[in-house]
Design a protein around this motif. Structure first.
Motif, mmCIF file in Angstrom:
data_model
loop_
_atom_site.group_PDB
_atom_site.id
_atom_site.type_symbol
_atom_site.label_atom_id
_atom_site.label_comp_id
_atom_site.label_asym_id
_atom_site.label_seq_id
_atom_site.Cartn_x
_atom_site.Cartn_y
_atom_site.Cartn_z
ATOM 1 N N ILE A 36 -44.371 92.910 -6.240
ATOM 2 C CA ILE A 36 -45.086 91.718 -6.704
ATOM 3 C C ILE A 36 -46.059 92.074 -7.824
ATOM 4 O O ILE A 36 -46.144 91.377 -8.838
ATOM 5 C CB ILE A 36 -45.836 91.048 -5.534
ATOM 6 C CG1 ILE A 36 -44.842 90.429 -4.543
ATOM 7 C CG2 ILE A 36 -46.787 89.971 -6.044
ATOM 8 C CD1 ILE A 36 -45.479 89.874 -3.293
ATOM 9 N N ARG A 37 -46.798 93.165 -7.631
ATOM 10 C CA ARG A 37 -47.743 93.596 -8.667
ATOM 11 C C ARG A 37 -47.019 93.898 -9.977
ATOM 12 O O ARG A 37 -47.410 93.429 -11.050
ATOM 13 C CB ARG A 37 -48.493 94.846 -8.193
ATOM 14 C CG ARG A 37 -49.549 95.361 -9.182
ATOM 15 C CD ARG A 37 -49.860 96.823 -8.927
ATOM 16 N NE ARG A 37 -48.696 97.652 -9.228
ATOM 17 C CZ ARG A 37 -48.543 98.903 -8.796
ATOM 18 N NH1 ARG A 37 -49.439 99.452 -8.004
ATOM 19 N NH2 ARG A 37 -47.467 99.591 -9.131
ATOM 20 N N ASN A 38 -45.953 94.682 -9.889
ATOM 21 C CA ASN A 38 -45.202 95.043 -11.083
ATOM 22 C C ASN A 38 -44.554 93.837 -11.741
ATOM 23 O O ASN A 38 -44.546 93.696 -12.974
ATOM 24 C CB ASN A 38 -44.138 96.088 -10.738
ATOM 25 C CG ASN A 38 -44.720 97.436 -10.387
ATOM 26 O OD1 ASN A 38 -45.852 97.757 -10.781
ATOM 27 N ND2 ASN A 38 -43.979 98.241 -9.641
ATOM 28 N N LEU B 181 -47.045 91.805 -13.641
ATOM 29 C CA LEU B 181 -47.380 92.454 -14.913
ATOM 30 C C LEU B 181 -46.306 92.188 -15.963
ATOM 31 O O LEU B 181 -46.603 91.897 -17.127
ATOM 32 C CB LEU B 181 -47.545 93.963 -14.705
ATOM 33 C CG LEU B 181 -48.830 94.435 -14.028
ATOM 34 C CD1 LEU B 181 -48.708 95.906 -13.634
ATOM 35 C CD2 LEU B 181 -50.022 94.232 -14.964
ATOM 36 N N VAL B 182 -45.052 92.269 -15.544
ATOM 37 C CA VAL B 182 -43.935 92.094 -16.479
ATOM 38 C C VAL B 182 -43.856 90.657 -16.983
ATOM 39 O O VAL B 182 -43.699 90.415 -18.185
ATOM 40 C CB VAL B 182 -42.606 92.504 -15.798
ATOM 41 C CG1 VAL B 182 -41.405 92.035 -16.620
ATOM 42 C CG2 VAL B 182 -42.554 94.013 -15.614
ATOM 43 N N ILE B 183 -43.962 89.679 -16.077
ATOM 44 C CA ILE B 183 -43.823 88.293 -16.521
ATOM 45 C C ILE B 183 -45.058 87.834 -17.301
ATOM 46 O O ILE B 183 -44.962 86.968 -18.171
ATOM 47 C CB ILE B 183 -43.515 87.343 -15.341
ATOM 48 C CG1 ILE B 183 -44.632 87.309 -14.306
ATOM 49 C CG2 ILE B 183 -42.182 87.720 -14.714
ATOM 50 C CD1 ILE B 183 -44.358 86.366 -13.136
ATOM 51 N N TYR C 197 -46.551 98.653 -19.554
ATOM 52 C CA TYR C 197 -45.959 99.963 -19.827
ATOM 53 C C TYR C 197 -46.621 101.059 -18.996
ATOM 54 O O TYR C 197 -45.967 102.011 -18.557
ATOM 55 C CB TYR C 197 -46.080 100.307 -21.312
ATOM 56 C CG TYR C 197 -45.148 99.510 -22.209
ATOM 57 C CD1 TYR C 197 -43.946 99.001 -21.736
ATOM 58 C CD2 TYR C 197 -45.468 99.272 -23.543
ATOM 59 C CE1 TYR C 197 -43.097 98.272 -22.550
ATOM 60 C CE2 TYR C 197 -44.629 98.549 -24.377
ATOM 61 C CZ TYR C 197 -43.449 98.051 -23.872
ATOM 62 O OH TYR C 197 -42.615 97.336 -24.695
ATOM 63 N N ILE C 198 -47.916 100.945 -18.765
ATOM 64 C CA ILE C 198 -48.651 101.976 -18.026
ATOM 65 C C ILE C 198 -48.378 101.894 -16.525
ATOM 66 O O ILE C 198 -48.112 102.910 -15.865
ATOM 67 C CB ILE C 198 -50.175 101.862 -18.292
ATOM 68 C CG1 ILE C 198 -50.489 102.246 -19.744
ATOM 69 C CG2 ILE C 198 -50.952 102.757 -17.327
ATOM 70 C CD1 ILE C 198 -51.948 102.028 -20.125
ATOM 71 N N PHE C 199 -48.405 100.681 -15.979
ATOM 72 C CA PHE C 199 -48.393 100.537 -14.526
ATOM 73 C C PHE C 199 -47.012 100.285 -13.916
ATOM 74 O O PHE C 199 -46.822 100.511 -12.720
ATOM 75 C CB PHE C 199 -49.350 99.412 -14.112
ATOM 76 C CG PHE C 199 -50.790 99.722 -14.387
ATOM 77 C CD1 PHE C 199 -51.448 100.698 -13.662
ATOM 78 C CD2 PHE C 199 -51.471 99.063 -15.392
ATOM 79 C CE1 PHE C 199 -52.780 100.996 -13.912
ATOM 80 C CE2 PHE C 199 -52.805 99.349 -15.667
ATOM 81 C CZ PHE C 199 -53.462 100.329 -14.924
ATOM 82 N N VAL C 200 -46.056 99.816 -14.707
ATOM 83 C CA VAL C 200 -44.706 99.593 -14.171
ATOM 84 C C VAL C 200 -43.883 100.847 -14.423
ATOM 85 O O VAL C 200 -43.459 101.125 -15.543
ATOM 86 C CB VAL C 200 -44.041 98.360 -14.816
ATOM 87 C CG1 VAL C 200 -42.640 98.152 -14.221
ATOM 88 C CG2 VAL C 200 -44.888 97.117 -14.597
ATOM 89 N N HIS C 201 -43.665 101.595 -13.365
ATOM 90 C CA HIS C 201 -42.997 102.890 -13.484
ATOM 91 C C HIS C 201 -41.594 102.748 -14.089
ATOM 92 O O HIS C 201 -40.776 101.968 -13.610
ATOM 93 C CB HIS C 201 -42.888 103.548 -12.102
ATOM 94 C CG HIS C 201 -42.187 104.863 -12.123
ATOM 95 N ND1 HIS C 201 -42.740 106.002 -12.673
ATOM 96 C CD2 HIS C 201 -40.945 105.224 -11.672
ATOM 97 C CE1 HIS C 201 -41.901 107.005 -12.551
ATOM 98 N NE2 HIS C 201 -40.800 106.549 -11.944
ATOM 99 N N GLY C 202 -41.351 103.518 -15.137
ATOM 100 C CA GLY C 202 -40.032 103.551 -15.761
ATOM 101 C C GLY C 202 -39.820 102.542 -16.867
ATOM 102 O O GLY C 202 -38.854 102.654 -17.629
#
Length: 320
Positions: A265-267, A270-272, A287-292
């Motif tokens: 949910i957190r990731n 961030l993306v949306i 880019y920093i917090f969503v791994h990969g």
């Protein structure tokens, strides 16, 4: 038609709205020639001024093809409701959705594809698209970025569904809807789920399938000639892009409501947020917090997978 069994293997649903008759017949011809497979053709029209049903009935009668159904909506209902009406009467184990102007790649496409689905026990499968357009009665092929870029996570030997969810929903490496085929019952389930939520962008429903873990495998062959520039996703029209965005946001909401994974949910948030409010700071946070995510963006920028443009002459004739 010789079938794998006595049942209808595939229901091919042609969803039309104000179609061009030549394009519509081109698409139907690519279905009619399918070999070693049993199929039905369902043409569902979404309130067109001219649906060409009279011409289509004549065409089918002339070639003595009887396994077709014509559905006419009196008013424009939107793509999802239009397709849903066809799904309600599909008899095939699998369903292939297709639009006027798009064509199945060759006469064994459905046979090979259904065989692959059965061998891999997959519910859905996607292949490669060949992008084309017509210029002065000449077929032109487009070297276009292929979707998805990462096909490895959809290989038959790969079973980590979390990788597919991340790839599709976090990295936005989506599957081209025109390249999909799937089990009819699952199509019905998700179109029923989205009928009052999604109006035009039926591809948004595939995001829900991925999130729910529906088995999807990559069929590593060309499966469709895709008419470039005619669909919502490739049409340079702000109105349609706005409609598409609303449909995507509607599925965002469903995914967030259904998810029980706080990390996801957190990731996803961030993306949306980065997508809908593309400020530099939002991009950096994602880019920093969503791994990969950053690595995948770099891969997609510098190591792109492209559609094919070298097509055998004997297959080009179906497009003319």
């Amino acid at each position: 038609m010789m079938g794998l069994n006595n049942l209808i293997n595939v229901s091919v649903v042609v969803a039309s709205y104000n179609p061009n008759l030549d394009k519509l017949l081109k698409t139907i011809n690519s279905i009619i020639i399918q070999q070693n497979i049993t199929f039905q053709i369902i043409i569902t029209d979404d309130g067109s001024k001219n649906d060409y049903f009279f011409e289509l009935e004549q065409f089918f009668n002339n070639i003595k093809f009887k396994n077709f159904i014509l559905i006419k909506n009196k008013i424009n209902m939107g793509t999802v409701k239009n397709i849903k009406k066809a799904l309600d009467i599909c008899d095939g184990t699998y369903t292939k959705l297709i639009s006027p102007g798009d064509c199945l790649y060759d006469k064994y496409t459905l046979y090979r594809w259904v065989t692959f689905l059965k061998e891999t026990n997959a519910s859905f499968s996607f292949g490669n698209a060949v992008y084309y357009y017509m210029s002065e009665n000449e077929v032109k092929f487009v070297r276009h970025k292929a979707w998805p870029q990462n096909t490895f996570v959809y290989k038959d030997t790969f079973i980590d569904n979390s990788k597919i969810i991340n790839n599709y929903l976090l990295f936005n490496d989506t599957i081209h809807g025109a390249t999909l085929i799937g089990k009819t019952l699952i199509y019905k389930k998700y179109f029923e789920m989205g009928i009052d939520i999604i109006k035009y962008a039926e591809d948004c429903l595939y995001r829900l399938m991925v999130f729910d873990g529906v088995s999807i495998k990559f069929f590593p062959y060309n499966v469709i000639f895709y008419e470039y520039g005619s669909g919502i996703s490739t049409r340079p029209d702000k109105k349609w892009q706005s409609i598409l965005k609303k449909d995507i946001q509607a599925t965002d909401k469903i995914i967030l409501e259904l998810s029980k994974n706080n990390s996801f949910i957190r990731n996803f948030n961030l993306v949306i947020t980065s997508r809908d409010n593309p400020l530099f700071l939002n991009k950096i946070k994602s880019y920093i917090f969503v791994h990969g995510l950053f690595i995948e963006k770099c891969k997609n920028k510098f190591f792109k997978r492209y559609t094919k443009v070298n097509i055998p002459d004997n297959l080009v004739s179906i497009l003319k």
